[in-house]
Scaffold this active site. Structure first.
Site, PDB file in Angstrom:
ATOM      1  N   THR A  48     149.254  48.147  86.647  1.00  0.00           N
ATOM      2  CA  THR A  48     149.782  46.797  86.407  1.00  0.00           C
ATOM      3  C   THR A  48     150.580  46.727  85.103  1.00  0.00           C
ATOM      4  N   GLU A  49     151.668  45.970  85.165  1.00  0.00           N
ATOM      5  CA  GLU A  49     152.497  45.756  83.969  1.00  0.00           C
ATOM      6  C   GLU A  49     152.599  44.258  83.688  1.00  0.00           C
ATOM      7  N   PRO A  50     153.045  43.886  82.497  1.00  0.00           N
ATOM      8  CA  PRO A  50     153.142  42.455  82.183  1.00  0.00           C
ATOM      9  C   PRO A  50     153.925  41.674  83.248  1.00  0.00           C
ATOM     10  N   SER A  99     151.055  41.903  91.278  1.00  0.00           N
ATOM     11  CA  SER A  99     150.928  42.063  92.736  1.00  0.00           C
ATOM     12  C   SER A  99     152.020  42.949  93.302  1.00  0.00           C
ATOM     13  N   CYS A 117     144.717  55.401  95.817  1.00  0.00           N
ATOM     14  CA  CYS A 117     143.520  55.301  94.949  1.00  0.00           C
ATOM     15  C   CYS A 117     142.857  53.942  95.149  1.00  0.00           C
ATOM     16  N   ASN A 137     142.639  52.199  97.771  1.00  0.00           N
ATOM     17  CA  ASN A 137     141.803  52.161  98.988  1.00  0.00           C
ATOM     18  C   ASN A 137     140.366  52.514  98.640  1.00  0.00           C
ATOM     19  N   ALA A 165     138.908  52.428  95.572  1.00  0.00           N
ATOM     20  CA  ALA A 165     138.295  51.466  94.647  1.00  0.00           C
ATOM     21  C   ALA A 165     137.977  50.144  95.342  1.00  0.00           C
ATOM     22  N   GLU A 185     142.567  44.613  91.754  1.00  0.00           N
ATOM     23  CA  GLU A 185     142.598  45.473  92.960  1.00  0.00           C
ATOM     24  C   GLU A 185     143.241  44.751  94.139  1.00  0.00           C
TER      25      GLU A 185
HETATM   26  P1  TGC Z   1     154.921  48.843 100.946  1.00  0.00           P
HETATM   27  O1  TGC Z   1     156.367  48.972 101.251  1.00  0.00           O
HETATM   28  O2  TGC Z   1     154.038  48.109 101.887  1.00  0.00           O
HETATM   29  O3  TGC Z   1     154.275  50.313 100.745  1.00  0.00           O
HETATM   30  C1  TGC Z   1     154.877  51.277  99.937  1.00  0.00           C
HETATM   31  C2  TGC Z   1     154.356  52.637 100.357  1.00  0.00           C
HETATM   32  O4  TGC Z   1     152.933  52.683 100.132  1.00  0.00           O
HETATM   33  C3  TGC Z   1     152.243  52.879 101.395  1.00  0.00           C
HETATM   34  N1  TGC Z   1     151.053  52.058 101.362  1.00  0.00           N
HETATM   35  C4  TGC Z   1     149.823  52.577 101.197  1.00  0.00           C
HETATM   36  N2  TGC Z   1     149.411  53.850 101.091  1.00  0.00           N
HETATM   37  C5  TGC Z   1     148.104  54.066 100.927  1.00  0.00           C
HETATM   38  N3  TGC Z   1     147.211  53.059 100.872  1.00  0.00           N
HETATM   39  C6  TGC Z   1     147.582  51.765 100.971  1.00  0.00           C
HETATM   40  N4  TGC Z   1     146.682  50.783 100.873  1.00  0.00           N
HETATM   41  C7  TGC Z   1     148.951  51.477 101.137  1.00  0.00           C
HETATM   42  N5  TGC Z   1     149.676  50.339 101.267  1.00  0.00           N
HETATM   43  C8  TGC Z   1     150.949  50.711 101.405  1.00  0.00           C
HETATM   44  C9  TGC Z   1     153.227  52.452 102.462  1.00  0.00           C
HETATM   45  O5  TGC Z   1     152.950  53.071 103.684  1.00  0.00           O
HETATM   46  C10 TGC Z   1     154.526  52.918 101.853  1.00  0.00           C
HETATM   47  O6  TGC Z   1     154.600  54.326 102.016  1.00  0.00           O
HETATM   48  P2  TGC Z   1     156.003  55.078 102.223  1.00  0.00           P
HETATM   49  O7  TGC Z   1     155.646  56.504 102.449  1.00  0.00           O
HETATM   50  O8  TGC Z   1     156.641  54.403 103.404  1.00  0.00           O
HETATM   51  O9  TGC Z   1     156.785  54.850 100.962  1.00  0.00           O
HETATM   52  O10 TGC Z   1     154.781  48.274  99.467  1.00  0.00           O
HETATM   53  P3  TGC Z   1     155.142  46.849  98.875  1.00  0.00           P
HETATM   54  O11 TGC Z   1     155.959  47.098  97.647  1.00  0.00           O
HETATM   55  O12 TGC Z   1     155.719  45.951  99.939  1.00  0.00           O
HETATM   56  O13 TGC Z   1     153.726  46.313  98.380  1.00  0.00           O
HETATM   57  C11 TGC Z   1     152.720  46.098  99.247  1.00  0.00           C
HETATM   58  C12 TGC Z   1     151.492  45.448  98.545  1.00  0.00           C
HETATM   59  C13 TGC Z   1     151.848  44.087  97.996  1.00  0.00           C
HETATM   60  C14 TGC Z   1     150.445  45.285  99.615  1.00  0.00           C
HETATM   61  C15 TGC Z   1     150.959  46.352  97.449  1.00  0.00           C
HETATM   62  O14 TGC Z   1     151.875  46.642  96.500  1.00  0.00           O
HETATM   63  C16 TGC Z   1     149.696  45.842  96.805  1.00  0.00           C
HETATM   64  O15 TGC Z   1     148.600  46.207  97.271  1.00  0.00           O
HETATM   65  N6  TGC Z   1     149.713  45.005  95.702  1.00  0.00           N
HETATM   66  C17 TGC Z   1     148.513  44.650  94.944  1.00  0.00           C
HETATM   67  C18 TGC Z   1     148.520  45.424  93.655  1.00  0.00           C
HETATM   68  C19 TGC Z   1     147.142  45.873  93.252  1.00  0.00           C
HETATM   69  O16 TGC Z   1     146.210  45.906  94.007  1.00  0.00           O
HETATM   70  N7  TGC Z   1     147.016  46.255  91.981  1.00  0.00           N
HETATM   71  C20 TGC Z   1     145.772  46.789  91.520  1.00  0.00           C
HETATM   72  C21 TGC Z   1     145.919  47.397  90.149  1.00  0.00           C
HETATM   73  S1  TGC Z   1     144.575  48.431  89.704  1.00  0.00           S
HETATM   74  C22 TGC Z   1     143.319  47.392  89.386  1.00  0.00           C
HETATM   75  O17 TGC Z   1     143.363  46.232  89.553  1.00  0.00           O
HETATM   76  C23 TGC Z   1     142.095  48.061  88.888  1.00  0.00           C
HETATM   77  S2  TGC Z   1     140.791  46.990  88.491  1.00  0.00           S
HETATM   78  C24 TGC Z   1     139.626  48.159  88.349  1.00  0.00           C
HETATM   79  C25 TGC Z   1     138.281  47.671  87.973  1.00  0.00           C
HETATM   80  O18 TGC Z   1     138.100  47.269  86.813  1.00  0.00           O
HETATM   81  O19 TGC Z   1     137.344  47.804  88.817  1.00  0.00           O
HETATM   82  P1  FAD Z   2     150.463  37.910  89.896  1.00  0.00           P
HETATM   83  O1  FAD Z   2     150.902  39.063  90.707  1.00  0.00           O
HETATM   84  O2  FAD Z   2     151.431  37.328  88.926  1.00  0.00           O
HETATM   85  O3  FAD Z   2     149.946  36.774  90.884  1.00  0.00           O
HETATM   86  C1  FAD Z   2     149.777  35.414  90.452  1.00  0.00           C
HETATM   87  C2  FAD Z   2     149.434  34.597  91.697  1.00  0.00           C
HETATM   88  O4  FAD Z   2     150.517  34.648  92.624  1.00  0.00           O
HETATM   89  C3  FAD Z   2     148.197  35.137  92.446  1.00  0.00           C
HETATM   90  O5  FAD Z   2     147.444  34.047  92.924  1.00  0.00           O
HETATM   91  C4  FAD Z   2     148.796  35.905  93.607  1.00  0.00           C
HETATM   92  O6  FAD Z   2     147.934  35.958  94.722  1.00  0.00           O
HETATM   93  C5  FAD Z   2     150.050  35.086  93.890  1.00  0.00           C
HETATM   94  N1  FAD Z   2     151.081  35.876  94.550  1.00  0.00           N
HETATM   95  C6  FAD Z   2     151.760  36.944  94.073  1.00  0.00           C
HETATM   96  N2  FAD Z   2     152.604  37.430  94.989  1.00  0.00           N
HETATM   97  C7  FAD Z   2     152.454  36.668  96.102  1.00  0.00           C
HETATM   98  C8  FAD Z   2     153.028  36.673  97.401  1.00  0.00           C
HETATM   99  N3  FAD Z   2     153.933  37.592  97.774  1.00  0.00           N
HETATM  100  N4  FAD Z   2     152.646  35.724  98.279  1.00  0.00           N
HETATM  101  C9  FAD Z   2     151.710  34.811  97.934  1.00  0.00           C
HETATM  102  N5  FAD Z   2     151.137  34.727  96.718  1.00  0.00           N
HETATM  103  C10 FAD Z   2     151.491  35.673  95.822  1.00  0.00           C
HETATM  104  N6  FAD Z   2     145.336  46.756  86.720  1.00  0.00           N
HETATM  105  C11 FAD Z   2     145.428  48.106  86.570  1.00  0.00           C
HETATM  106  O7  FAD Z   2     146.454  48.691  86.850  1.00  0.00           O
HETATM  107  N7  FAD Z   2     144.372  48.824  86.096  1.00  0.00           N
HETATM  108  C12 FAD Z   2     143.188  48.248  85.738  1.00  0.00           C
HETATM  109  O8  FAD Z   2     142.252  48.924  85.329  1.00  0.00           O
HETATM  110  C13 FAD Z   2     143.077  46.819  85.864  1.00  0.00           C
HETATM  111  N8  FAD Z   2     141.950  46.189  85.447  1.00  0.00           N
HETATM  112  C14 FAD Z   2     141.915  44.822  85.426  1.00  0.00           C
HETATM  113  C15 FAD Z   2     140.851  44.161  84.804  1.00  0.00           C
HETATM  114  C16 FAD Z   2     140.832  42.773  84.730  1.00  0.00           C
HETATM  115  C17 FAD Z   2     139.705  42.087  84.046  1.00  0.00           C
HETATM  116  C18 FAD Z   2     141.874  42.020  85.333  1.00  0.00           C
HETATM  117  C19 FAD Z   2     141.861  40.517  85.290  1.00  0.00           C
HETATM  118  C20 FAD Z   2     142.933  42.664  85.920  1.00  0.00           C
HETATM  119  C21 FAD Z   2     142.985  44.067  85.965  1.00  0.00           C
HETATM  120  N9  FAD Z   2     144.095  44.734  86.489  1.00  0.00           N
HETATM  121  C22 FAD Z   2     144.194  46.098  86.369  1.00  0.00           C
HETATM  122  C23 FAD Z   2     145.264  43.986  86.926  1.00  0.00           C
HETATM  123  C24 FAD Z   2     145.111  43.365  88.314  1.00  0.00           C
HETATM  124  O9  FAD Z   2     145.184  44.324  89.312  1.00  0.00           O
HETATM  125  C25 FAD Z   2     146.180  42.286  88.455  1.00  0.00           C
HETATM  126  O10 FAD Z   2     145.784  41.207  87.618  1.00  0.00           O
HETATM  127  C26 FAD Z   2     146.376  41.829  89.892  1.00  0.00           C
HETATM  128  O11 FAD Z   2     146.899  42.866  90.679  1.00  0.00           O
HETATM  129  C27 FAD Z   2     147.259  40.583  90.000  1.00  0.00           C
HETATM  130  O12 FAD Z   2     148.417  40.712  89.236  1.00  0.00           O
HETATM  131  P2  FAD Z   2     148.832  39.514  88.214  1.00  0.00           P
HETATM  132  O13 FAD Z   2     147.642  39.211  87.362  1.00  0.00           O
HETATM  133  O14 FAD Z   2     150.069  39.957  87.532  1.00  0.00           O
HETATM  134  O15 FAD Z   2     149.094  38.280  89.119  1.00  0.00           O
END
Ligand code: TGC
Ligand code: FAD
Length: 392
Positions: free
Chosen positions: A139-141, A145, A246, A248, A250, A371
């Protein structure tokens, strides 16, 4: 927190679906949480401090890389064992589970899956033993999502890469020894690199003022012309599917973990409802409170069944990312709603640290966002069932 009186609830006798090994691991993690976590978690939470002494204990109970093969220091166990560990840890605190799931699924998993043999040997045993702690920078500033829009980048300088950019909201960043960082190369392709503490230009400022996950350390990763050795590039993956792969793992762990938080809230509310007397009878005798409790255990049981089945599919390598999204979304929302209802059953006492409810509720406000947010996971399901992406 007052004495930990937690008792497990297994309404549909799901323990019969588990093996001896599953039960052994689960029970030992539960005991460790009762002994080492519950007595101090409230105090550390109030102070907004991560109890670093948990690291050694987490390593000893096998919470770092339970499903990573034993030859790399992991536990060599199955996915259901991993889930059960996450459930027990989150029963203690979501921040505790966060620490273990980041280390296992977001640091060890990519090094094991996408890394070279040298990288596996160099990092995995130390991560399993807790000698090294890791974090995951996606994640970046301006890109949460939508991580595909990331700006962090690497430039090939011949004998090394030059890394620039910033990551935000990174769990464990303030004390991590290494960071798995996702950055775009000069062709705009997302690559993973392992950044080590001490590399010049790399800093990890802590994020303060959180009302959630207070016993977990969160920070930024700042890269100012960091020279990353070429051997630190993860060679075996390119593109967004690297970090999403990854996630998936977590998100799967979180689906289990949320059940732990829900169980703790339900268990506390059930006990309180039998002990607290108003109008001459336990409040658990009033229909309004029974409705809350009956709905809680129903939702917990549904989540337990869903997640166990997901674990079976994951063991067989058949769990789809969309199934994992559904389980993460359902279970975290379920846990948050149970925390809110449990808070009400505890009346005024529910807002104090005498009970774990408010802490779980506040923690879950992060878990429902990180996540992948609640909305994003719904859109992933929407895409899966319609075949039409809401993101394009
Ligand atoms: P999209 O075009 O759908 O996909 C791009 C490429 O990725 C592949 N793909 C996946 N591969 C493996 N597992 C998945 N779940 C996958 N989902 C998609 C896809 O097949 C494609 O592959 P290729 O070969 O065709 O290039 O991507 P998009 O840009 O439209 O974005 C889709 C979206 C919004 C679902 C995705 O970016 C997303 O899941 N956004 C949420 C971001 C997120 O979850 N951030 C988490 C940050 S880490 C964190 O929060 C850690 S907290 C840890 C803690 O403290 O416990
Ligand atoms: P945004 O993406 O700005 O979303 C804001 C709102 O808009 C949300 O309600 C969202 O659902 C909505 N929204 C966005 N896009 C759409 C759309 N297309 N359609 C409808 N609604 C939409 N990240 C890491 O990489 N590594 C970590 O270890 C990690 N740890 C974390 C720990 C904590 C305590 C927290 C709070 C976050 C952490 N994160 C980490 C980041 C986390 O994954 C993000 O906060 C999350 O993915 C959402 O991004 P954002 O906060 O920028 O919200």
């Amino acid at each position: 927190m007052a004495q930990d009186r937690f008792q497990y609830h297994d309404y549909f006798q799901m323990d019969e679906l588990l093996t001896e090994e599953h039960l052994l691991v689960r029970n030992s993690v539960r005991e460790w949480v009762k002994r080492e976590v519950s007595p101090i978690v409230e105090e550390y939470c109030q102070r907004a401090e991560f109890p670093k002494q948990w690291i050694k204990g987490l390593a000893e109970i096998g919470a770092f890389g339970p499903y990573i093969p034993a030859e790399y220091g992991g536990g060599g166990m199955d996915q259901i064992t991993y889930g059960l560990i996450m459930m027990e840890l989150e029963r203690g605190d979501s921040g505790l589970r966060s620490t273990a799931s980041v280390q296992s699924s977001l640091v060890m998993y990519p090094i094991f899956t996408y890394g070279s043999e040298e990288q596996r040997k160099k990092y995995l045993p130390k991560l399993a033993s807790g000698e090294f702690m890791g974090c995951f920078g996606l994640t970046e500033p301006d890109h949460g999502s939508n991580p595909g829009g990331m700006l962090t980048n690497i430039k090939d300088m011949g004998d090394h890469y030059l890394l620039n950019g910033a990551k935000m909201w990174i769990s464990n960043a303030p004390f991590a020894d290494i960071a798995v960082v996702w950055a775009k190369d000069e062709q705009g392709v997302i690559r993973g690199v392992i950044v080590e503490r001490g590399m010049e230009g790399f800093s990890t400022p802590e994020t303060h003022g959180k009302w959630s996950l207070r016993a977990s350390a969160t920070g930024e990763l700042v890269f100012d012309n960091v020279k990353v050795p070429k051997e630190n590039l993860l060679p075996n993956v390119k593109g967004l599917k690297g970090p999403l792969g990854c996630l998936n793992s977590a998100r799967y762990g979180i689906a289990w973990g949320a059940i732990g938080a829900a169980l703790d809230c339900y268990d506390s509310a059930l006990r309180y409802s039998k002990e607290r007397v108003q109008f001459g009878r336990p409040i658990g005798g009033f229909q309004l409170q029974q409705k809350k409790l009956a709905e809680m255990i129903t939702e917990i049981t549904k989540a337990q069944l869903l997640t166990w089945r997901l674990g079976v599919l994951k063991n067989e390598n058949r769990a789809t990312p969309s199934q994992i999204s559904m389980a993460k979304r359902n279970n975290v929302n379920m846990a948050l709603e149970i925390a809110r209802e449990a808070r009400q059953i505890h009346g005024g006492m529910g807002i104090t640290g005498e009970y774990p409810i408010m802490r779980h509720m506040m923690n879950l406000e992060s878990v429902i966002t990180y996540e992948g947010t609640h909305d994003i996971h719904l859109l992933i399901t929407g895409y899966d069932v319609t075949g039409i992406s809401a993101f394009e």
